[in-house]
Write an enzyme that holds these catalytic residues in place. Structure first.
Site: not given
Ligand code: F6P
Length: 363
Positions: A11, A119, A142, A177, A184, A281, A290
């Protein structure tokens, strides 16, 4: 000429371009080095014709302020588990690492710098073990890599989430509310936790601390008097109730991960089912966390990581990942870098501090 290959995988994250620029600028100070970039992680190497570009000053000038990555990225390009579409449309994962090693050797790169999360660094380690001179640079919003005190991108994501929470607080107050904001954080609740503290939320739900819905309703009720009051909840996408599962959908085709998102709606229903009377809500912040320009802190950290990564190349100190430790830019072995994740510890100072501010984790 000596050649170094740079790539971004997984990501994206604010600060990736600042790392790329840092590597390129530092390399230009040395005689006889050229910096190249592979488009879309290692896919640029696999493709025929290959998509590898020279990172000239024209291409890298001023990019440290830009979000995303000029080299593009993918989470479907793991050479060890490469997704291959079968005639029936299904996906089979194949190990193409030997093929990649062969191609990288043929191309004659003297070093490969892989900018990516856990990864990606596992891929760096596997390639290093197969003889490729690898350097890793950690990235993720993250903040879940244990070998570095912080990853770039995290601070920017927290700022974006905090700005959003500030906006939700004022509308929550006007309408009496309960506002649920989902951020994320698949396995680690760092963004949620920092945002809850910075934005003054009443409830923070993270993957590391399963919550009890009844306790949440009690906490909400405490804030209401004759139907008047308001509550702000920050929930990480991977948070779970003590009983029940989390919302996920299939990942996109070829991705190794299921896609999370929507836990805010699930929580909303759980609260109503448990007797919460207040109007609720939900806001799912998603990928705005991101995108966009990195904060000044993240630009500095990412730039320092880029410079350090190239210096490790110069020293031929391969098989390492750059890291921030005790305010120093240093490096750790790829072995150490990939050994464990950085999760929020339920009894850590920040969780105890948040509880001291009255934030409930529903535990
Ligand atoms: O980089 C990790 C992250 O921000 C996670 O928190 C989230 O689940 C994921 O990316 C979502 O990434 P994508 O929508 O690009 O698969």
């Amino acid at each position: 000429m000596k050649k170094v290959l740079v790539l971004t995988g997984g990501g994206d994250c604010p600060g990736l371009n600042a790392v790329i620029r840092g590597i390129a600028k530092r390399a230009r100070q040395e005689e006889g080095w050229e910096v190249y970039g592979s488009i879309e992680a290692f896919n640029g190497v696999f493709r025929e014709p290959q998509e590898i570009i020279k990172l000239t000053p024209d291409r890298t000038a001023g990019i440290h302020v830009k979000g995303g990555t000029i080299l593009k990225t993918t989470n479907k390009g793991n050479p060890i588990k490469f997704p291959v579409e079968q005639p029936d449309g299904s996906i089979k994962f194949e190990d193409r690492s030997d093929d990649l090693v062969k191609k990288l050797k043929e191309l004659g790169f003297d070093a490969v710098i892989n900018i990516g999360g856990d990864g990606s660094q596992k891929i760096s380690k596997a390639l290093f073990d197969k003889g490729i001179p690898m350097i890793g640079v950690p990235k993720t919003i993250d903040n879940d890599l244990s070998a570095t005190d912080m990853t770039f991108g995290f601070q920017t994501a927290v700022q974006i989430a905090t700005d959003s929470l500030d906006r939700l607080v004022s509308t929550a107050e006007s309408h009496y509310r309960v506002m649920i904001m989902e951020v994320m954080g698949r396995d680690a609740g760092w963004i949620a936790l920092h945002t809850a503290v910075a934005g003054g939320a009443e409830i923070c739900l993270i993957p590391e601390i399963p919550y009890d819905v009844k306790k949440l309703v009690e906490r909400i009720d405490l804030r209401y008097n004759n139907g008047r009051g308001f509550v702000n909840i920050v929930i990480a996408e991977g948070a779970k109730a003590k009983e029940g599962t989390i919302t996920s959908s299939e990942g996109s085709k070829g991705s190794e991960h299921v896609r999370l998102g929507g836990v805010a709606y699930q929580l909303s229903k759980q609260l109503k089912d448990a007797g919460c009377k207040a109007e609720i809500r939900e806001t799912v912040l998603g990928h705005v966390q991101r995108g966009g320009t990195p904060s000044a802190f993240d630009r500095v950290l990412a730039s320092m990581f880029g410079v350090k990564a190239f210096e490790l190349v110069l020293e031929k100190n391969f098989g390492r990942m750059v890291a921030l430790r005790n305010n120093s830019i240093t490096s750790v072995s790829l072995d150490e870098a990939t050994r464990e994740s950085n999760f929020v510890k339920p009894n850590s100072d920040i969780v105890r501090g948040a509880k001291g501010l009255g934030i409930s984790f529903g535990d």
